[in-house]
Design a protein around this motif. Structure first.
Motif, PDB file in Angstrom:
ATOM      1  N   SER A 108      35.883  23.737  91.933  1.00  0.00           N
ATOM      2  CA  SER A 108      36.170  23.430  90.527  1.00  0.00           C
ATOM      3  C   SER A 108      37.658  23.572  90.264  1.00  0.00           C
ATOM      4  N   THR A 109      38.052  23.080  89.117  1.00  0.00           N
ATOM      5  CA  THR A 109      39.439  23.185  88.655  1.00  0.00           C
ATOM      6  C   THR A 109      39.405  23.761  87.243  1.00  0.00           C
ATOM      7  N   GLY A 110      40.563  24.153  86.760  1.00  0.00           N
ATOM      8  CA  GLY A 110      40.630  24.639  85.390  1.00  0.00           C
ATOM      9  C   GLY A 110      42.060  24.684  84.894  1.00  0.00           C
ATOM     10  N   TYR A 111      42.191  24.658  83.595  1.00  0.00           N
ATOM     11  CA  TYR A 111      43.510  24.833  82.992  1.00  0.00           C
ATOM     12  C   TYR A 111      43.351  25.598  81.686  1.00  0.00           C
ATOM     13  N   SER A 112      44.422  26.190  81.248  1.00  0.00           N
ATOM     14  CA  SER A 112      44.421  27.020  80.046  1.00  0.00           C
ATOM     15  C   SER A 112      43.857  26.272  78.853  1.00  0.00           C
ATOM     16  N   ARG A 113      42.932  26.927  78.159  1.00  0.00           N
ATOM     17  CA  ARG A 113      42.350  26.415  76.924  1.00  0.00           C
ATOM     18  C   ARG A 113      41.513  25.163  77.117  1.00  0.00           C
ATOM     19  N   GLU A 114      41.103  24.895  78.344  1.00  0.00           N
ATOM     20  CA  GLU A 114      40.263  23.722  78.622  1.00  0.00           C
ATOM     21  C   GLU A 114      38.880  23.878  77.973  1.00  0.00           C
ATOM     22  N   LEU A 115      38.331  25.070  78.034  1.00  0.00           N
ATOM     23  CA  LEU A 115      37.005  25.339  77.494  1.00  0.00           C
ATOM     24  C   LEU A 115      37.126  26.140  76.200  1.00  0.00           C
ATOM     25  N   PRO A 116      36.131  26.065  75.340  1.00  0.00           N
ATOM     26  CA  PRO A 116      36.164  26.821  74.077  1.00  0.00           C
ATOM     27  C   PRO A 116      36.264  28.324  74.317  1.00  0.00           C
ATOM     28  N   GLY A 117      36.788  29.028  73.331  1.00  0.00           N
ATOM     29  CA  GLY A 117      36.857  30.476  73.405  1.00  0.00           C
ATOM     30  C   GLY A 117      38.157  30.995  73.971  1.00  0.00           C
ATOM     31  N   ASN A 118      39.216  30.182  73.920  1.00  0.00           N
ATOM     32  CA  ASN A 118      40.537  30.614  74.387  1.00  0.00           C
ATOM     33  C   ASN A 118      40.503  31.079  75.847  1.00  0.00           C
ATOM     34  N   GLN A 119      39.805  30.340  76.689  1.00  0.00           N
ATOM     35  CA  GLN A 119      39.680  30.723  78.092  1.00  0.00           C
ATOM     36  C   GLN A 119      40.937  30.362  78.878  1.00  0.00           C
ATOM     37  N   HIS A 120      41.322  31.264  79.765  1.00  0.00           N
ATOM     38  CA  HIS A 120      42.442  31.023  80.669  1.00  0.00           C
ATOM     39  C   HIS A 120      41.991  30.139  81.827  1.00  0.00           C
ATOM     40  N   ALA A 121      42.939  29.663  82.606  1.00  0.00           N
ATOM     41  CA  ALA A 121      42.656  28.708  83.679  1.00  0.00           C
ATOM     42  C   ALA A 121      41.655  29.232  84.709  1.00  0.00           C
ATOM     43  N   ALA A 122      41.870  30.440  85.208  1.00  0.00           N
ATOM     44  CA  ALA A 122      40.952  30.982  86.219  1.00  0.00           C
ATOM     45  C   ALA A 122      39.565  31.161  85.641  1.00  0.00           C
ATOM     46  N   GLN A 123      39.486  31.633  84.412  1.00  0.00           N
ATOM     47  CA  GLN A 123      38.186  31.793  83.759  1.00  0.00           C
ATOM     48  C   GLN A 123      37.495  30.436  83.629  1.00  0.00           C
ATOM     49  N   CYS A 124      38.234  29.391  83.272  1.00  0.00           N
ATOM     50  CA  CYS A 124      37.660  28.049  83.165  1.00  0.00           C
ATOM     51  C   CYS A 124      37.117  27.581  84.514  1.00  0.00           C
ATOM     52  N   ALA A 125      37.912  27.729  85.564  1.00  0.00           N
ATOM     53  CA  ALA A 125      37.473  27.283  86.889  1.00  0.00           C
ATOM     54  C   ALA A 125      36.228  28.035  87.340  1.00  0.00           C
ATOM     55  N   ILE A 126      36.200  29.335  87.119  1.00  0.00           N
ATOM     56  CA  ILE A 126      35.046  30.136  87.529  1.00  0.00           C
ATOM     57  C   ILE A 126      33.831  29.782  86.681  1.00  0.00           C
ATOM     58  N   THR A 127      34.008  29.614  85.386  1.00  0.00           N
ATOM     59  CA  THR A 127      32.900  29.216  84.508  1.00  0.00           C
ATOM     60  C   THR A 127      32.333  27.872  84.943  1.00  0.00           C
ATOM     61  N   LYS A 128      33.198  26.905  85.195  1.00  0.00           N
ATOM     62  CA  LYS A 128      32.751  25.572  85.617  1.00  0.00           C
ATOM     63  C   LYS A 128      32.083  25.609  86.988  1.00  0.00           C
ATOM     64  N   SER A 129      32.522  26.517  87.850  1.00  0.00           N
ATOM     65  CA  SER A 129      31.945  26.589  89.194  1.00  0.00           C
ATOM     66  C   SER A 129      30.473  26.987  89.172  1.00  0.00           C
ATOM     67  N   LYS A 130      30.069  27.703  88.134  1.00  0.00           N
ATOM     68  CA  LYS A 130      28.687  28.179  88.044  1.00  0.00           C
ATOM     69  C   LYS A 130      27.685  27.046  87.880  1.00  0.00           C
ATOM     70  N   THR A 131      28.146  25.900  87.382  1.00  0.00           N
ATOM     71  CA  THR A 131      27.261  24.739  87.227  1.00  0.00           C
ATOM     72  C   THR A 131      27.551  23.662  88.256  1.00  0.00           C
ATOM     73  N   SER A 132      28.437  23.949  89.180  1.00  0.00           N
ATOM     74  CA  SER A 132      28.811  23.002  90.227  1.00  0.00           C
ATOM     75  C   SER A 132      27.740  22.964  91.311  1.00  0.00           C
ATOM     76  N   SER A 133      27.634  21.823  91.950  1.00  0.00           N
ATOM     77  CA  SER A 133      26.707  21.719  93.087  1.00  0.00           C
ATOM     78  C   SER A 133      27.191  22.578  94.255  1.00  0.00           C
ATOM     79  N   GLN A 134      28.421  23.074  94.174  1.00  0.00           N
ATOM     80  CA  GLN A 134      28.981  23.901  95.242  1.00  0.00           C
ATOM     81  C   GLN A 134      29.142  25.364  94.783  1.00  0.00           C
ATOM     82  N   ALA A 135      28.364  25.765  93.793  1.00  0.00           N
ATOM     83  CA  ALA A 135      28.446  27.126  93.267  1.00  0.00           C
ATOM     84  C   ALA A 135      28.227  28.175  94.349  1.00  0.00           C
ATOM     85  N   HIS A 136      27.425  27.840  95.336  1.00  0.00           N
ATOM     86  CA  HIS A 136      27.147  28.782  96.426  1.00  0.00           C
ATOM     87  C   HIS A 136      28.379  29.077  97.280  1.00  0.00           C
ATOM     88  N   LEU A 137      29.439  28.308  97.114  1.00  0.00           N
ATOM     89  CA  LEU A 137      30.657  28.490  97.906  1.00  0.00           C
ATOM     90  C   LEU A 137      31.685  29.398  97.216  1.00  0.00           C
TER      91      LEU A 137
END
Length: 144
Positions: free
Chosen positions: A35-64
């Motif tokens: 996954s990728t992420g950038y600052s404020r990409e997702l609601p809730g004032n999320q930082h880039a790493a938080q966005c990438a990790i949040t998005k990874s949970k729904t990724s088909s590659q979450a197990h990685l």
């Protein structure tokens, strides 16, 4: 260097604001971009790493994610004024094993201890100092 360039591209997608840095991030395992992420990409004032990790949970590659490497243009935060969980905590909890940063967080808003926290948790941290200028470019309005 190519992977950090992708993280820099992510940082450039963040809407610049006067109260926070624009950071980009890429979560990989081997040659798989999880996954990728950038600052404020997702609601809730999320930082880039938080966005990438949040998005990874729904990724088909979450197990990685456990054992993955995170590329981030700026040192992951160690505290959040908003009360949100710091990025360094998200990284530790996700089981990420290596973090590659482009630049340590400037002291503009806080005295960041993200690298210290990650290393204390046994995470390998690599600082690509050669790309510092490129990683700071999306934040030039804050560094004048």
């Amino acid at each position: 260097m190519e992977l950090m360039d992708l993280a820099i591209q992510q940082a450039s997608l963040a809407q610049p604001i006067e109260t926070a840095f624009s950071v980009g991030c890429l979560l990989i395992n081997g040659s798989h971009i999880i996954s990728t992420g950038y600052s404020r990409e997702l609601p809730g004032n999320q930082h880039a790493a938080q966005c990438a990790i949040t998005k990874s949970k729904t990724s088909s590659q979450a197990h990685l994610v456990a054992g993955a490497t995170l590329y981030t243009t700026m040192e992951p935060c160690s505290a959040r004024l908003s009360g949100n969980t710091p990025c360094s905590t998200h990284i530790i909890n996700a089981g990420i094993k290596k973090v590659v940063i482009g630049v340590k967080e400037p002291s503009t808003f806080s005295n960041c201890q993200g690298v210290v926290r990650l290393r204390e948790a046994g995470i390998d941290v690599v600082h690509l100092k050669v790309l510092e200028e490129d990683c700071l470019r999306p934040n030039i309005h804050l560094l004048r």
